[in-house]
Write a protein that holds these residues in place. Structure first.
Motif, short mmCIF file in Angstrom:
data_model
loop_
_atom_site.label_atom_id
_atom_site.label_comp_id
_atom_site.label_asym_id
_atom_site.label_seq_id
_atom_site.Cartn_x
_atom_site.Cartn_y
_atom_site.Cartn_z
N UNK A 9 -92.01 108.99 -53.99
CA UNK A 9 -92.00 107.53 -53.84
C UNK A 9 -91.51 107.13 -52.47
N UNK A 10 -92.10 106.08 -51.94
CA UNK A 10 -91.78 105.62 -50.60
C UNK A 10 -91.17 104.23 -50.67
N UNK A 232 -84.44 87.27 -54.56
CA UNK A 232 -83.11 87.82 -54.79
C UNK A 232 -82.84 88.04 -56.28
N UNK A 233 -83.32 87.12 -57.10
CA UNK A 233 -83.15 87.29 -58.54
C UNK A 233 -83.92 88.52 -59.04
N UNK A 234 -85.06 88.78 -58.44
CA UNK A 234 -85.83 89.98 -58.80
C UNK A 234 -85.02 91.24 -58.52
N UNK A 235 -84.39 91.30 -57.36
CA UNK A 235 -83.54 92.44 -57.02
C UNK A 235 -82.36 92.52 -58.00
N UNK A 236 -81.75 91.39 -58.29
CA UNK A 236 -80.57 91.37 -59.16
C UNK A 236 -80.92 91.89 -60.54
N UNK A 237 -82.02 91.41 -61.12
CA UNK A 237 -82.41 91.83 -62.46
C UNK A 237 -82.75 93.32 -62.52
N UNK A 238 -83.46 93.82 -61.51
CA UNK A 238 -83.84 95.23 -61.51
C UNK A 238 -82.63 96.14 -61.37
N UNK A 299 -90.79 99.22 -58.29
CA UNK A 299 -91.64 98.13 -57.81
C UNK A 299 -90.91 97.30 -56.75
N UNK A 300 -89.62 97.06 -56.98
CA UNK A 300 -88.82 96.33 -56.00
C UNK A 300 -88.71 97.11 -54.70
N UNK A 301 -88.40 98.40 -54.81
CA UNK A 301 -88.17 99.22 -53.63
C UNK A 301 -89.43 99.38 -52.78
#
Length: 370
Positions: A9-10, A232-238, A299-301
C-alpha cells in the motif's frame, strides 16, 4: 488503493510500507506496552495532573517514533502514513494507555490538510521529534457541526468543548467559525494569553477531556481548504475506529480468559454452549470491525474517493461493535465485571465515550443516507 509493483500500500505522499514492516511496528508497540503500559499504570496516570502518562509517551516517540509516522520527511517525519498511526492507535486502544497519540495525530492531519507549508515547516518537526504535543479544538456546545470558537482579526473567542488531552498538550489547533460560514484553522500555544483550560470529569477516566475558553487570544491563521471540516472528520472517524477495534479485541480476550478459569457447577463457564456462542459472536464483531476500520484508514491514507463514506461507515459499525462486545463482556464476567477493581469496566466506559466523539453514530449514519 494505490499500490506499488510489489503490492504494498502506498500513502498519499508516495511512501510504501510493507505488511511485514507494519506488523513489526505493531509488535514493537505491543511489546513496549506490555512492559510499560500495565493497567496499574493506566489507573495511576488517570489520577495525576494532566491525566496522561508522559514517560510512556516520551518512550513511544523517542524509541519508536510514533508521532513522526504520518509526517512527511520534508518536515523531519518518518514519511509513512496515517495507516501506520492507526496500527499504533489500535494497540493503544487495546491497553487504554492515556497518551496523546490520537489527539496529536488528528492535529497533525489538520495541519497537513490545510496545505500551509510555512506553518507545517514550523510546527511539524517539533511534533515529529516528540518535543510538542497537540490537539484539535473544534466542538461547540451542541457538538462538532458548529465550531465553538470564532475568529475575528486574528483573535479567537468562544469555547471549545470536549477537547481531547486539552489539559496536557503544548499546542492547540483550532477550527473556528468566522463572520461568514467557512471555517478557518488556527494554531497557538496552549499557554497563550487569553486561553483558559478547564479539565472535565469524564465517565471514561482513561480519556481526558477539557473545555477551553478563548478570550481575544492571538493565534496564527493557516491557509485552509473549503472542505477542511469534512475532511478532518473523515480522518478522525477512521483513526478512532482503529482505536475502538483494539479496545474491543482486548475486551474479548479478557472475556475468553475469564471464561476458562471461572467455574460453575464444577465446570469452566467457557464450556457452556450459550457462552461459547456468545463469545463466537463477539469474535465475529471484532474481526468484521477490524476489516472495516482497516479499509477506512487505507482509503484515508491513499486519498481514495470513497474515504469519507468508509470512515462514516466505520464510525457507525465500530462504535456499535465496541459497545456490544464490552456489554457482553460485562455479562460474562458477572458481578465482578461491574466492580472498580476489575479492568473490564474501563473498556465498557471507553466504548460509550468514544462513540460520542466527532458526531454520534446516528449522525454519521444520516450522512450515509442518500
Amino acid at each position: 488503493m494505490n499500490t506499488t509493483t510489489d503490492d504494498r500500500p502506498t500513502s498519499a505522499s508516495g511512501a510504501a510500507v510493507s505488511a511485514q514492516e507494519r506488523e513489526a511496528l505493531r509488535d514493537s508497540v505491543a511489546d513496549l506496552l506490555r512492559r510499560r503500559g500495565s493497567m496499574a499504570e493506566v489507573r495511576a496516570a488517570a489520577t495525576r495532573p494532566g491525566r496522561t502518562d508522559e514517560p510512556l509517551w516520551t518512550t513511544l516517540c523517542t524509541e519508536i517514533g510514533v508521532a513522526a509516522l504520518p509526517i512527511p520527511e520534508q518536515y523531519d517525519g518518518a514519511g509513512a502514513s496515517f495507516a501506520e498511526s492507526a496500527v499504533v492507535l489500535e494497540e493503544l486502544g487495546r491497553s487504554l494507555s492515556p497518551v496523546p497519540a490520537f489527539s496529536t495525530a488528528l492535529a497533525t492531519a489538520a495541519i497537513l490538510l490545510s496545505g500551509d507549508e510555512t506553518v507545517a515547516a514550523d510546527v511539524l518537526p517539533k511534533i515529529a521529534a516528540g518535543e510538542k504535543t497537540a490537539t484539535v479544538c473544534w466542538a461547540g456546545s451542541s457538538g462538532w457541526d458548529t465550531p465553538g470558537v470564532t475568529a475575528d482579526g486574528g483573535l479567537l473567542s468562544g469555547t471549545a468543548h470536549y477537547v481531547i488531552d486539552g489539559e496536557s498538550v503544548d499546542l492547540l489547533v483550532v477550527l473556528a467559525g468566522g463572520s461568514g460560514h467557512q471555517a478557518t484553522l488556527h494554531v497557538l500555544p496552549a499557554d497563550a494569553d487569553g486561553v483558559r483550560v478547564e479539565a472535565l470529569p469524564t465517565v471514561d477516566p482513561t480519556r481526558p477531556l477539557a473545555r477551553i475558553d478563548f478570550v481575544d487570544a492571538p493565534a496564527r491563521a493557516l491557509a485552509s481548504a473549503d472542505h477542511l471540516p469534512t475532511q478532518l472528520r473523515t480522518y478522525a472517524w477512521a483513526l478512532l475506529a482503529c482505536e475502538q477495534v483494539g479496545g474491543a479485541a482486548a475486551a474479548l480476550d479478557l472475556s475468553v480468559d475469564y471464561a476458562k478459569v471461572r467455574k460453575q457447577f464444577g465446570r469452566a463457564i467457557g464450556s457452556f454452549q450459550a457462552l461459547k456462542h456468545r463469545m463466537a459472536d463477539m469474535y465475529v464483531l471484532v474481526e468484521s470491525a477490524r476489516s472495516l476500520a482497516q479499509a477506512a484508514i487505507q482509503a484515508v491514507a491513499t486519498g481514495a474517493a470513497d474515504a469519507d463514506t468508509l470512515a462514516a461507515s466505520a464510525h457507525v459499525y465500530c462504535s456499535e461493535a465496541f459497545s456490544s462486545v464490552t456489554g457482553d463482556a460485562i455479562q460474562i464476567h458477572g458481578g465482578i465485571g461491574i466492580t472498580w477493581e476489575h479492568d473490564i469496566h474501563l473498556y465498557f466506559k471507553r466504548a460509550q465515550g468514544s462513540s460520542q466523539l466527532f458526531g454520534q453514530p446516528h449522525e454519521a449514519l444520516r450522512s450515509l443516507t442518500p
